[in-house]
Design an enzyme around this catalytic site. Structure first.
Site, PDB file in Angstrom:
ATOM      1  N   HIS A  80       0.847  -1.196   0.000  1.00  0.00           N
ATOM      2  CA  HIS A  80       0.000   0.000   0.000  1.00  0.00           C
ATOM      3  C   HIS A  80       0.875   1.237   0.000  1.00  0.00           C
ATOM      4  CE1 HIS A  80       0.537   1.749   4.054  1.00  0.00           C
ATOM      5  NE2 HIS A  80       0.761   0.496   4.454  1.00  0.00           N
ATOM      6  N   CYS A  81       0.355   2.300  -0.583  1.00  0.00           N
ATOM      7  CA  CYS A  81       0.949   3.627  -0.453  1.00  0.00           C
ATOM      8  C   CYS A  81      -0.135   4.500   0.139  1.00  0.00           C
ATOM      9  CB  CYS A  81       1.495   4.111  -1.785  1.00  0.00           C
ATOM     10  SG  CYS A  81       0.394   3.852  -3.190  1.00  0.00           S
TER      11      CYS A  81
END
Length: 1367
Positions: A1274-1275
């Site tokens: 995830h970012c």
């Protein structure tokens, strides 16, 4: 007339009636179905309550009939008198009237009336007395009490019934006995009726009849059979026989009847848990054998039953004797110094204790009691210790007891034997000095204890006897050695001069002074020890060894005549290579030769001396084995065998990767490998020594062979080397043809000789050291001449940066673009010899006479600035340009511009303005058509595109020429739009539309094209640049694997990837932009219904980043809450699995618990975080992990704890423990958190090294998952940085297996699973540079422009520019 007819009809009817009456009276006796007309009779079934009136079938005078009832009984009260009643005939029963609900014993007046046409007449009237009714003693208000000799019957009379008296008849049925009839008058005022039947016999059946009487009429009788209660049993006798059976007998009253007897027995302690038995009345006893436990107290309840009557119970209580003990024995108890009587008791009997009686000749009789114990095996025992004297006779008697009831006695008369226990007395029996020695304990304290026990259970005057008898030797069996000792004399007993290796039986026992021998004896067989031998190594070679065997000490032949030596030699794998048995003799000293051994192998020699293994030995005395010290030795080294699995793989045009496995038989310590490299077609061979170390788990040796040349074929052989010499050549000699590539970038630039510069010519010098043949033999070189502007930039009119013209083609330009002045073959030269080549430019004055597309070295333009570079060719399509030379100006100044030229330029400008106005008018009218055409690649035809391109080119060319002649093109471009002149970037393009040599190109002397305006590139205002040319469809580069569907996949071979990136980077990354734009609509339009639910919209961090329905991760939702299974995350394919990753958005505060729920349910081994929680003052991701180590925090129902944390320059690694309670207890899992914090949002890192190190470390430490659990990436939005990382990881794995690299296909495939994966062009280009960095190692990272967009300034190899070749 009418009256006459009526009277005639009456006469006829009267005649018929009289005739019918006569007929009925005649047939009354013959037919029961004939009834008198209007007969009144009581019902045969219910004569006490119903009357039946018979009616004629057809009566001529009446249509219907009625019966009127009146109770006319005398002397009764009105309450008892019945009410008047009327009953009429009905169609259902037209031939009778049933009168019911009358009262028994009442007199009724019955009047029968006939009716017709409303008139009624009396036909008949009669008085009837109803039958009485006997009382019912079975009704609810009745009671019958039965005793042994009488029966009492009670009931309540019916008030409406009338009777005068009752009669009771009763008689005994079997045997038959009649009793007088009882006559009882009815008392009307008395409601209760009671009859007493006395003087009856008990246990018999009686028939009872009760009849009611009224006015001489008798009722139907009430009949019943009643049974008197039987008499109880007189007595019950219980006898217990010798076995386990109980005999129960009884005596019944001889005057009482009985059907059967009931025996109910149970334990007195649990009377409710009983067993019932039914015995016929003919029996008077029964045996109970299995269900009673001996020794228990029981009670028996006996009753007699006759019919339904049960006698009074007779209760008898009794106690069963327990079973006697099974057996007992008397043994000495050495610990207590007494004799112990141990009795075994039966388990099938209750026993509370044992009674033991002991009597002796000199001892008084004693009675003792012992409690019961239960062993681990479930047996019952009792025991008692007695202080008795050994050697005397005693009488023992023992019985079991339960509730003070004793069993039969078990008696024995026993002579007590003396005790003996070898271990308890601490004796030692051993071989010593060629004999056998018996030793008493050395401790005085222990011996004191032994003497005390000896006096109590052995006897003070008793002795310990030792007998030693030879076994297996017939002539010595009678030579038994006898010894005696006692604790009074603790000196050792020694039997000497025994035969070495012989077997002896040793017996130890005690004897009293009266000659009683102990029941326990110690028997032991001892074989005398075997002789010892020494085994030594005499000599050893590569394949053989010699062993010498000698005795350690001298022995005579008799002591070793029955002994053998067993010698076994094993290799390092435990395999036996020598196994032999040899008979030992006094002169035994052999030399053993071991042949056929393997070189450089370790061997062990195991030797055993076995005595007593002959056939005459008895199994009571096993053979004695003596193991000698193990001997180890190693054979000498030999030449090794051939290496295995030799493979070669080219890395580039001048180096290969050679791999092999070590020899299966190294035959020694490998010192190194000798690699022979032979060029096919020549005698050139060189040998390279390679070390033996290998850092791979499969022990594969890898070595890179350099200094090869492209375009040649080489063969390779490898030999392993030990100190014994070179091993065999590999059985397979692989060959490889080195690929031909463009020449390496020269490190030096050509130099223009200042003194040679003229107005139209100059001489250029360049060294032969730039002819580097690593990538293939350089066949030709060309001299590229480029005129520069005042700012020393090159004319970029030609579309391709590598495209070139001929001298005649550039004459129409004010500033000449690049052209080829010379193309010349190269003679073979030595690369290590620095020789300069001089070439003159501008020497051919006849170039205007040759064809325009022919290369010609025509005169230069005077007073003009020029750069020169050298183009080197390994083939017509593979070339490399050298760095450009310094700018040099030709002689003489440019003359003044004449007035006519200025006027001509102004006319051209006016013409251009008119054409531009007409074009803009046409542009506005076709705007919609152009917009529609721009949406599809297959819009306008290529012909229209070419016309429009030609129009733009012509207008820009005319404007540039005019402005150049007016001197308006000398404006200095902004600093941000220029780059250094020694770092140009070029692409390969074939110029077929200009008539130039298709194999020559021109380099781009500018920087990033998109950062420069049209005026800076061509001198024309930037408004012209905005004119659209429609979508331009470019064919894929030649580096893309042929046959691929380029709309979905563009794989590139590893060896072509560097060229592919250079070609894509050309023209300011134009092909990167074009390829990225092709993916803009990939995956768009798929279902996102779950993301758009109103309850799920707040769970999305960005409204334009939904989660596709078909690939979204679903949370468990046991309560079926709407939206309860939603989280903004999708499964994304990786290298190993279609669901290797989960791409997710950065958690929000409201979705933090959902994030950990997903981690737990998907069993994720790792989480990749590519964003900081806050970037540029904006929240990018909620911190979903605890702040401190070893401090658990509860997220939902999952407890999260950071157990370790390690920081690096650009990222942090955390080990996190997850705990959750489940049905099987608390479950613990571990997750590794990889947090990369050097990645800017909407961009790419400044250098690929950090993310490459991060990716490789993650892949190396990723634990194996048996469930193929996905890794969460995830970012902030979960698409840009996340998609870039997943692509890099997948492509790095793919390239490690030699698979083609397909960046385009990888991103397309991800976009079908989650929208906008790899969010911008900069990230797409960054993926290429990361892969290239890994493949080449030395390539620097891409740089960024001042606007923050990805900028490709070209690749640098060895500190110099790389110029790519064309097709």
């Amino acid at each position: 007339m009418i009256r006459w007819k009526y009277e005639l009809h009456s006469l006829i009817w009267l005649f018929l009636v009289l005739h019918l009456s006569k007929c009925q009276s005649d047939s009354l006796t013959t037919s029961a179905e004939q009834h008198e007309l209007f007969a009144i009779k009581k019902d045969s079934l219910s004569p006490w309550s119903q009357i039946l009136v018979s009616l004629p079938r057809r009566h001529p005078l009446y249509q219907s009939f009625a019966a009127k009832i009146q109770d006319v009984t005398e002397n009764i009260s009105d309450e008892v008198r019945d009410s008047n009643k009327t009953f009429v005939s009905s169609d259902d029963a037209p031939y009778s009237i049933r009168i019911h609900a009358l009262r028994a014993g009442h007199r009724y007046s019955i009047a029968i009336h006939g009716q017709k046409d409303g008139s009624t007449s009396l036909i008949k009237e009669e008085s009837v007395v109803m039958d009485p009714r006997a009382p019912d003693f079975r009704s609810m208000d009745s009671d019958i009490q039965v005793a042994e000799h009488n029966i009492t019957m009670r009931t309540i009379k019916n008030d409406s019934y009338l009777q005068d008296s009752f009669s009771i008849e009763y008689r005994q049925i079997n045997p038959d006995k009649k009793f007088p009839v009882l006559q009882i008058l009815d008392i009307p005022e008395q409601k209760n009726l009671e009859f007493y039947l006395g003087n009856l016999n008990s246990g018999f059946d009686y028939s009872v009849r009760v009849i009611a009487h009224k006015d001489g009429m008798s009722s139907r009788p009430w009949i019943s059979t009643l049974t008197t209660k039987p008499s109880p049993l007189k007595e019950v006798n219980i006898n217990q026989n010798a076995g386990s059976c109980v005999e129960v007998s009884w005596q019944n009253d001889e005057f009482s009847g009985a059907d059967f007897y009931t025996i109910q027995y149970s334990l007195q302690s649990t009377p409710n848990n009983s067993t019932n038995m039914t015995i016929p009345s003919t029996e008077s006893s029964i045996s109970i054998c299995d269900s009673m436990l001996q020794g228990e107290a029981y009670q028996i309840i006996a009753t007699v039953q006759k019919g339904g009557q049960v006698s009074e119970p007779l209760i008898t209580k009794f106690q069963l004797r327990p079973l006697p003990p099974i057996d007992f024995r008397v043994r000495a108890d050495l610990k207590r110094g007494k004799y112990k009587l141990l009795a075994e008791l039966p388990t099938s009997s209750k026993i509370d204790k044992c009674q033991i009686t002991v009597a002796g000749d000199e001892a008084e009789r004693s009675v003792n009691y012992a409690n019961i114990e239960q062993t681990k095996s479930g047996h019952k025992i009792c025991w008692f210790n007695f202080a008795l004297s050994p050697g005397e006779r005693f009488d023992f008697s023992i019985s079991s007891m339960a509730n003070e009831s004793a069993s039969q006695k078990l008696q024995k008369s026993i002579v007590l034997t003396p005790a003996f226990d070898f271990n308890a007395f601490g004796l030692t029996l051993q071989e010593s000095n060629g004999g056998i020695e018996l030793i008493w304990p050395k401790s005085e304290v222990f011996m004191t204890r032994v003497k005390d026990i000896w006096n109590k259970v052995v006897g003070a005057e008793s002795l310990l006897n030792m007998r030693i008898t030879p076994i297996g030797n017939n002539d010595e069996t009678d030579k038994t050695l006898k010894f005696e000792t006692s604790p009074k004399n603790i000196d050792p007993v020694f039997a000497k001069n025994l035969v070495k290796g012989a077997c002896y039986r040793v017996q130890l026992f005690t004897v009293t002074k009266t000659g009683i021998i102990s029941e326990t004896r110690h028997n032991e067989t001892i074989r005398m020890s075997s002789p010892a031998v020494n085994v030594s190594l005499e000599s050893v070679t590569r394949s053989s060894a010699t062993l010498r065997i000698v005795f350690s000490t001298h022995h005579d032949s008799t002591s070793i005549s029955n002994c053998q030596m067993h010698i076994v030699v094993r290799d390092m794998n435990g395999k036996s290579v020598f196994d032999k048995r040899m008979q030992l003799t006094a002169t035994f000293a052999p030399l053993l030769n071991l042949d056929g051994l393997s070189p450089f192998h370790k061997y062990t020699v195991n030797t055993q001396i076995i005595c007593g293994s002959g056939s005459s030995e008895t199994p009571q005395c096993p053979a004695a084995t003596r193991t000698m010290r193990q001997l180890s030795f190693s054979t000498r080294q030999d030449k090794p065998a051939a290496v295995q699995d030799l493979k070669v793989e080219p890395l580039n045009s001048y180096s290969v990767m050679l791999t092999w496995l070590p020899p299966a038989l190294p035959n020694g310590i490998l010192t190194h490998y000798a690699v022979n490299v032979t060029k096919i077609g020549s005698d050139e061979t060189r040998t390279i020594d390679v070390g033996v170390s290998s850092n791979r788990s499969d022990h594969t040796v890898q070595v890179v062979i350099d200094e090869l040349f492209g375009g040649h074929t080489y063969s390779f052989s490898v030999r392993a080397v030990t100190e014994a010499g070179f091993g065999e050549n590999s059985p397979v000699v692989p060959t490889v043809s080195m690929p031909l590539m463009a020449p390496p970038v020269p490190t030096v630039a050509p130099m223009i000789m200042k003194e040679s510069v003229g107005s139209h010519n100059m001489i250029v010098r360049f060294p032969t050291t730039m002819f580097d043949n690593r990538n293939g033999e350089i066949k030709q070189f060309a001299i590229i001449v480029s005129e520069t502007t005042a700012d020393e930039s090159i004319n970029r009119w030609i579309e391709s940066d590598n495209g070139t013209y001929t001298w005649q083609q550039v004459q129409r330009f004010d500033v000449w673009p690049s052209y080829v002045a010379k193309l010349q073959d190269i003679q073979k030269v030595k690369q290590d010899v620095d020789v300069s080549i001089f070439e003159e430019l501008g020497e051919d004055e006849t170039c205007l006479e040759v064809r325009a597309d022919r290369i010609c070295n025509g005169p230069l333009r005077s007073a003009s600035k020029y750069r020169v570079r050298i183009r080197l060719f390994t083939s017509p399509t593979l070339f490399t340009d050298s760095p450009p030379s310094q700018v040099m100006t030709t002689g003489s100044a440019t003359p003044a511009i004449p007035l006519l030229t200025v006027v001509a330029v102004l006319i051209v400008i006016a013409f251009v303005g008119i054409v531009g106005t007409i074009f803009l008018f046409f542009w506005n009218r076709t705007k919609k058509a152009r917009l529609a055409a721009a949406a599809f690649k297959n819009g306008p035809s290529k012909e229209k595109e070419s016309q429009w391109e030609a129009l733009k080119m012509m207008m820009a060319e005319r404007a540039a020429d005019c402005l150049a002649k007016l001197g308006l093109d000398a404006t200095t471009p902004p600093p941000s739009s220029t780059t250094s002149s020694n770092s140009p970037t070029s692409t390969s393009t074939t110029m077929t539309d200009c008539g130039s040599n298709p194999h020559l190109g021109a380099p781009n002397a500018g920087g990033h094209r998109r950062t420069r305006s049209l005026r800076e590139r061509t001198g024309v205002e930037h408004r012209l640049e905005r004119l659209s040319s429609g979508p331009v469809h470019r064919t894929p580069l030649y580096t893309v694997v042929t046959g691929a569907n380029t709309n979905k996949s563009r794989p590139v071979r590893i060896e072509d990837f560097a060229d592919h990136v250079r070609l894509m980077s050309a023209d300011s990354d134009f092909r990167f932009s074009e390829e990225y734009d092709m993916m803009r609509n990939v995956g768009v339009g798929q279902s996102v219904a779950a993301s758009e639910l109103p309850i799920n919209r707040p769970k999305n961090r960005f409204t334009n980043i939904p989660s596709y329905d078909h690939s979204r991760v679903k949370l468990s939702n046991p309560n079926n809450i709407e939206g309860g299974d939603y989280i903004n995350a999708n499964y994304v394919p990786g290298f190993s699995s279609r669901r290797e990753f989960i791409a997710a958005q950065g958690p929000l505060p409201t979705t933090r618990d959902h994030f950990w729920q997903m981690t737990w349910e998907q069993q994720c081994p790792a989480i990749i975080a590519l964003t900081k929680c806050v970037e540029k003052g904006r929240d990018k991701c909620h911190q979903y992990w605890p702040d401190h180590e070893n401090v658990p925090v509860l997220y939902g129902d999952i407890e999260v704890t950071i157990v370790a944390e390690k920081e690096f320059d650009e990222f942090v690694i955390r080990d996190i423990r997850l705990e959750k309670s489940g049905p099987d207890g608390r479950v613990t899992r571990f997750v590794r958190h990889w947090h990369y914090m050097a990645w800017p949002d909407f961009g790419a890192p400044s250098h690929p090294n950090g993310i490459i190190q991060f990716s490789r470390m993650f892949r190396h430490h990723l634990p194996h998952s048996p469930h193929n659990a996905p890794t969460i990436v995830h970012c902030s939005a979960g698409v840009g940085r996340s998609g870039t990382f997943i692509s890099i990881d997948r492509l790095l794995q793919s390239s490690s297996f030699g698979d083609p690299i397909d960046v385009f296909g990888t991103v397309c495939e991800m976009r079908y699973e989650r929208c906008q994966m790899v969010q911008n062009e900069q990230q797409y280009i960054f993926i290429h540079y990361c892969i290239l960095q890994v493949l080449q190692g030395s390539s620097p990272s891409p740089t960024s422009t001042s606007t923050g967009a990805h900028h490709n300034a070209g690749f640098v190899q060895d500190g110099q520019m790389i110029v790519e070749s064309g097709f």
